[in-house]
Design an enzyme around this catalytic site. Structure first.
Site, PDB file in Angstrom:
ATOM      1  N   HIS A 267       0.816  -1.210   0.000  1.00 34.47           N
ATOM      2  CA  HIS A 267       0.000   0.000   0.000  1.00 34.47           C
ATOM      3  C   HIS A 267       0.863   1.279   0.000  1.00 34.47           C
ATOM      4  O   HIS A 267       0.659   2.184  -0.808  1.00 34.47           O
ATOM      5  CB  HIS A 267      -0.881   0.042   1.255  1.00 34.47           C
ATOM      6  CG  HIS A 267      -1.604  -1.233   1.570  1.00 34.47           C
ATOM      7  ND1 HIS A 267      -2.805  -1.580   1.003  1.00 34.47           N
ATOM      8  CD2 HIS A 267      -1.277  -2.242   2.422  1.00 34.47           C
ATOM      9  CE1 HIS A 267      -3.205  -2.750   1.494  1.00 34.47           C
ATOM     10  NE2 HIS A 267      -2.300  -3.183   2.348  1.00 34.47           N
TER      11      HIS A 267
HETATM   12  O1  RIB Z   1      -4.473  -0.587   5.319  1.00 29.95           O
HETATM   13  C1  RIB Z   1      -3.122  -0.560   4.949  1.00 29.95           C
HETATM   14  C2  RIB Z   1      -2.411   0.547   5.668  1.00 29.95           C
HETATM   15  O2  RIB Z   1      -2.477   0.318   7.078  1.00 29.95           O
HETATM   16  C3  RIB Z   1      -0.915   0.608   5.344  1.00 29.95           C
HETATM   17  O3  RIB Z   1      -0.481   1.926   5.452  1.00 29.95           O
HETATM   18  C4  RIB Z   1      -0.303  -0.224   6.432  1.00 29.95           C
HETATM   19  O4  RIB Z   1       1.047   0.133   6.713  1.00 29.95           O
HETATM   20  C5  RIB Z   1      -1.162   0.148   7.604  1.00 29.95           C
HETATM   21  O5  RIB Z   1      -0.693   1.385   8.117  1.00 29.95           O
END
Ligand code: RIB
Ligand code: CA
Length: 342
Positions: A267
């Site tokens: 992500h």
């Molecule tokens: O949902 C994914 C996000 O939540 C990413 O940024 C992961 O590192 C957590 O922070």
């Protein structure tokens, strides 16, 4: 001219790779890293960033501690996802440097005031620090050049509760403060929001790590497998490849035990790439608001794509991308950077 960035994180395995990507990118100038609780407590987040920076030969980048708890919700963390220290199986040398004496909100406000209209704010964790900074400096949306957020899920299932994404779910009140405050900006200044709709297309697989090691000139090349013993440690000759492999393996082990395959949703590196190269994503304008009172849906990000609320759009949501092109870019950058470290 490198793009100045304030990087607000809850490091985390994918936050770690986002940091490595930014450090690998000559067009990025990390002015400071601000830490909030999320994947793991904020103080551990700060230690993780200090350690990665020292591994990468960048000990002078400021790392500031922010809020250790959300503004309303009780703190929740997810060591089961990111490991007891938030960096999977990686075991980095304890950092010699210290946490900045400045609070994260001071960093956000003082930097934005010092370089009005120049800085991109990139948030890959809960929005607590930014919300607190907005309470002190309501002009922040106009002092920043742009805001890029990894967070939310729009026409896509959540990863925390059925309709909620982690960064928003940890601190929904802060998320609402941010989306409300960043309303009314010109279209080309609206926050760019990378939700699970697009970030769950970014599936890092074992062969991506093999390709990265190859670019880095690291040996042996290690093709991770779900059949490996849990927690197998990398023997890669390159230190960055070795520690990154150990971190990502934990994430892949987590995903496979949650029936998502032996892969890792990256992500945050995607959001970091969007911050530097927004052309990597296709966006659509929408008005985002956050459900705070829903019994089953608290923390849900709701996107009004059609103006049904009668409110102007307050975001550009990334709705599509080319994952293969992103990985080509990421692997080239981080692998080339890793080669400079021996
Ligand atoms: O949902 C994914 C996000 O939540 C990413 O940024 C992961 O590192 C957590 O922070
Ligand atoms: Ca994160």
């Amino acid at each position: 001219m490198a793009q100045p960035i304030i990087f607000d994180v809850d490091t985390g395995i994918d936050d770690s790779l986002a940091l490595l990507y930014l450090l690998s990118s000559p067009e990025a100038e990390i002015l400071a890293i601000t830490c909030t609780s999320g994947n793991v407590p904020a103080r551990q987040v700060a230690i993780n960033n200090l350690a990665w920076l020292e591994l990468c030969g960048k000990p002078d980048i400021e790392v500031a501690l922010g809020s250790e708890v959300p503004i309303v919700a009780p703190l929740m963390t997810t060591e089961e996802t990111h490991g007891p220290q938030g960096i999977g199986h990686a075991e980095l040398d304890p950092p010699r440097g210290g946490i900045s004496p400045r609070h994260a909100t001071e960093v956000w406000i003082e930097l934005a005031r010092s370089r009005p209209g120049q800085i991109i704010g990139l948030v890959t964790g809960p929005l607590t620090n930014l919300a607190l900074a907005l309470r002190i400096e309501p002009e922040l949306p106009r002092l920043l050049k742009r805001l890029v957020i990894m967070g939310g899920a729009f026409d896509h299932p959540g990863n925390t509760l059925p309709t909620t994404e982690w960064n928003i779910a940890v601190d929904p009140e802060s998320a609402k403060i941010v989306f409300d405050a960043f309303s009314g900006l010109p279209a080309d200044r609206r926050p760019i929001v990378c939700g699970l709709d697009v970030t769950e297309l970014i599936e890092m697989k074992p062969e991506h790590l093999v390709r990265l090691a190859r670019v880095a000139g690291s040996t042996p090349e290690e093709l991770l497998s779900p059949d490996d013993a849990y927690g197998t440690r990398s023997t890669a000759s390159n230190p960055l490849v070795r520690h990154l492999t150990d971190a990502v393996r934990f994430y892949m082990e987590f995903h496979v035990t949650h029936d998502q395959g032996f892969l890792a949703h990256m992500h945050d590196p995607f959001a970091a790439a969007i911050a530097l190269h927004p052309e990597l994503g296709v966006t659509r304008p929408a008005t985002i608001d956050v459900e705070l009172a829903g019994t089953l849906t608290r923390g849900q990000t709701v996107a009004d794509w059609r103006g049904l609320w009668g409110r102007e759009p307050n975001a550009e949501i990334v709705v599509s991308t080319d994952p293969a092109a992103f990985f080509d870019h990421l692997i080239d950058r981080v692998g080339t950077f890793a080669r400079t470290l021996t």
